[in-house]
Design a protein around this motif. Sequence first.
Motif, mmCIF file in Angstrom:
data_model
loop_
_atom_site.group_PDB
_atom_site.id
_atom_site.type_symbol
_atom_site.label_atom_id
_atom_site.label_comp_id
_atom_site.label_asym_id
_atom_site.label_seq_id
_atom_site.Cartn_x
_atom_site.Cartn_y
_atom_site.Cartn_z
ATOM 1 N N TYR A 63 32.983 42.055 35.747
ATOM 2 C CA TYR A 63 33.739 41.130 36.349
ATOM 3 C C TYR A 63 34.855 41.857 37.222
ATOM 4 N N ALA A 64 34.515 43.237 37.456
ATOM 5 C CA ALA A 64 35.059 44.075 38.520
ATOM 6 C C ALA A 64 36.360 43.393 39.089
ATOM 7 N N LEU A 65 37.753 43.676 38.429
ATOM 8 C CA LEU A 65 38.865 43.400 39.271
ATOM 9 C C LEU A 65 39.331 44.405 40.090
ATOM 10 N N PHE A 66 40.140 44.115 41.144
ATOM 11 C CA PHE A 66 40.541 45.151 41.968
ATOM 12 C C PHE A 66 41.655 46.168 41.103
ATOM 13 N N PRO A 67 41.717 47.141 40.730
ATOM 14 C CA PRO A 67 42.422 47.839 39.528
ATOM 15 C C PRO A 67 43.697 48.334 40.282
ATOM 16 N N HIS A 68 43.916 48.255 41.460
ATOM 17 C CA HIS A 68 45.111 48.728 42.285
ATOM 18 C C HIS A 68 45.861 47.461 42.411
ATOM 19 N N VAL B 110 47.597 41.130 38.535
ATOM 20 C CA VAL B 110 46.493 40.107 38.120
ATOM 21 C C VAL B 110 46.689 38.948 39.481
ATOM 22 N N LYS B 111 47.945 38.467 39.784
ATOM 23 C CA LYS B 111 48.145 37.516 40.651
ATOM 24 C C LYS B 111 47.567 37.937 42.033
ATOM 25 N N GLU B 112 47.728 39.364 42.521
ATOM 26 C CA GLU B 112 47.011 39.680 43.762
ATOM 27 C C GLU B 112 45.439 39.449 43.620
ATOM 28 N N ASN B 113 44.936 39.843 42.581
ATOM 29 C CA ASN B 113 43.467 39.769 42.279
ATOM 30 C C ASN B 113 42.962 38.183 42.418
ATOM 31 N N VAL B 114 44.066 37.158 41.809
ATOM 32 C CA VAL B 114 43.538 36.014 41.775
ATOM 33 C C VAL B 114 43.789 35.172 43.252
ATOM 34 N N ARG B 115 44.701 36.045 44.082
ATOM 35 C CA ARG B 115 44.882 35.226 45.193
ATOM 36 C C ARG B 115 44.021 35.821 46.478
ATOM 37 N N VAL C 233 40.707 36.575 33.944
ATOM 38 C CA VAL C 233 41.316 36.759 35.417
ATOM 39 C C VAL C 233 40.356 36.469 36.395
ATOM 40 N N ALA C 234 39.053 37.039 36.101
ATOM 41 C CA ALA C 234 37.950 36.951 36.835
ATOM 42 C C ALA C 234 37.546 35.568 37.069
ATOM 43 N N ILE C 235 37.684 34.605 36.039
ATOM 44 C CA ILE C 235 37.247 33.093 36.090
ATOM 45 C C ILE C 235 38.437 32.545 36.914
ATOM 46 N N ALA C 236 39.641 32.907 36.708
ATOM 47 C CA ALA C 236 40.866 32.394 37.355
ATOM 48 C C ALA C 236 40.574 32.411 38.920
ATOM 49 N N ARG C 237 40.157 33.789 39.283
ATOM 50 C CA ARG C 237 39.973 34.034 40.830
ATOM 51 C C ARG C 237 38.981 33.068 41.360
ATOM 52 N N PRO D 160 28.823 36.228 31.624
ATOM 53 C CA PRO D 160 29.975 36.587 31.744
ATOM 54 C C PRO D 160 30.708 37.342 30.582
ATOM 55 N N LEU D 161 29.779 37.349 29.463
ATOM 56 C CA LEU D 161 30.334 37.693 28.130
ATOM 57 C C LEU D 161 29.868 39.266 27.807
ATOM 58 N N SER D 162 28.944 39.580 28.718
ATOM 59 C CA SER D 162 28.125 40.970 28.194
ATOM 60 C C SER D 162 28.834 42.057 28.127
ATOM 61 N N ASN D 163 29.838 42.308 29.004
ATOM 62 C CA ASN D 163 30.662 43.390 28.692
ATOM 63 C C ASN D 163 31.697 43.413 27.596
ATOM 64 N N LEU D 164 31.805 42.285 26.753
ATOM 65 C CA LEU D 164 32.741 42.294 25.636
ATOM 66 C C LEU D 164 32.044 42.677 24.376
ATOM 67 N N ASP D 165 33.011 42.893 23.511
ATOM 68 C CA ASP D 165 32.344 43.388 22.244
ATOM 69 C C ASP D 165 31.955 42.035 21.381
#
Length: 369
Positions: A91-96, A99-104, A149-153, A167-172
């Motif tokens: 779900y790669a968010l932009f690390p830099h 959260v808001k900027e990612n969704v925007r 956050v990825a879903i919100a985006r 969507p869940l495969s990276n989660l424990d």
Amino acid sequence: MSAQPAAVPHLEIDGVSKRFGETEVLRDVSITVPRGTFLALLGPSGCGKSTLLKIIAGLETQTGGHVRLDGEALDGMPAYRRDIGVVFQSYALFPHMSVKENVRFGLDMRRLDKAESAARVDEALELVKLGGYGSRMPSELSGGQQQRVAIARSLAIRPRLLLLDEPLSNLDAVLRKSVRVDIRELHDRVGTTTVMVTHDQEEAMSMADQVAVMAEGRVLQMGTPEAIYERPATRFVGGFVGSPPASLMKLSRRFEGGWRFGEIEWQMEPALARRLDAIRRIEVTIGLRPERMRLVEAGTEGALAAELRSSEYLGGERLLHAAVGQERIAALVGGHLSGLPKPGEPVHLLPDADAVMLFDAENGERLDP
Ligand SMILES: Nc1ncnc2c1ncn2[C@@H]1O[C@H](COP(=O)(O)OP(=O)(O)OP(=O)(O)O)[C@@H](O)[C@H]1O
Ligand SMILES: [Mg+2]
């Protein structure tokens, strides 16, 4: 009286096929999805699920067939014009970016004005229950929160369709179960038609309204989770759904009458014998659901004489693995049972006759109506 015009299907996948060079990855896939549905595309690795999702999103082009949304053909339309939200495995968010900027991010690409953008970002974060997290950085969130956050985006663009690829495969394992509930509840609040890809049958069955079971580029069966579980259309589907899935065994008619597994005779209950007789086959594949088996005394009518091989303690239940001749059979029994037989000892297992599934031994299709 004039006939009512037929309702236009919301999402229509119509005879879609896809080749990569010589390899046929999708073969004549047709699926109709009503508005507001949560559909799971379920199948083993490599069966073409992600490819189908990418074709819907416009990130891959089909070799044949059409995809229509609200009656409009999407063929050839670029991905960004489709108004479809996509969340991928990573779900790669932009690390830099916060959260808001990612969704925007997706909104900036659409050149919305600042106030409208800000309102939509807040709304999307509220929807995924991360209202207070806008100024955090992705590294300050848990895996499940990052995933939301990825879903919100993708929701911020107010998509006509939401596509989720594993969507869940990276989660424990623990987080996976709770995010599964989060995503389903979110779907119920927002109502966006959702197509989710997964190879995990439990995930598909627990989250979706409709499940399309795929294998080797084809849809084998589409229906509610209950229908898929109760009335699998093929041996493959019966052996794929359920946790653990059904035991599949080849059953042959005896020359003298009655039925056998290899050399082992089975004195089945009369009701089941009548069902089998009505089918008029020399061989069938039967499917036995582990949770529809009971451990009974020797000599009980309809019981299968088996040999216990191993048993797994699962807390509330115990999963027994037994052998009937060359065939393997699983049975889920109460975890509290004391005096269980040991590996190597005989066990007598009685399948619930109503739950026994019968398939064609050759082509695997369901036999009785
Ligand atoms: N760009 C490509 N070029 C060639 N072959 C591809 C390409 N993309 C996918 N394939 C092949 O198409 C088949 C289906 O791939 P796809 O990614 O759709 O499977 P999947 O069902 O999503 O599997 P998984 O559960 O492992 O993600 C695979 O055999 C894969 O190797
Ligand atoms: Mg995939």
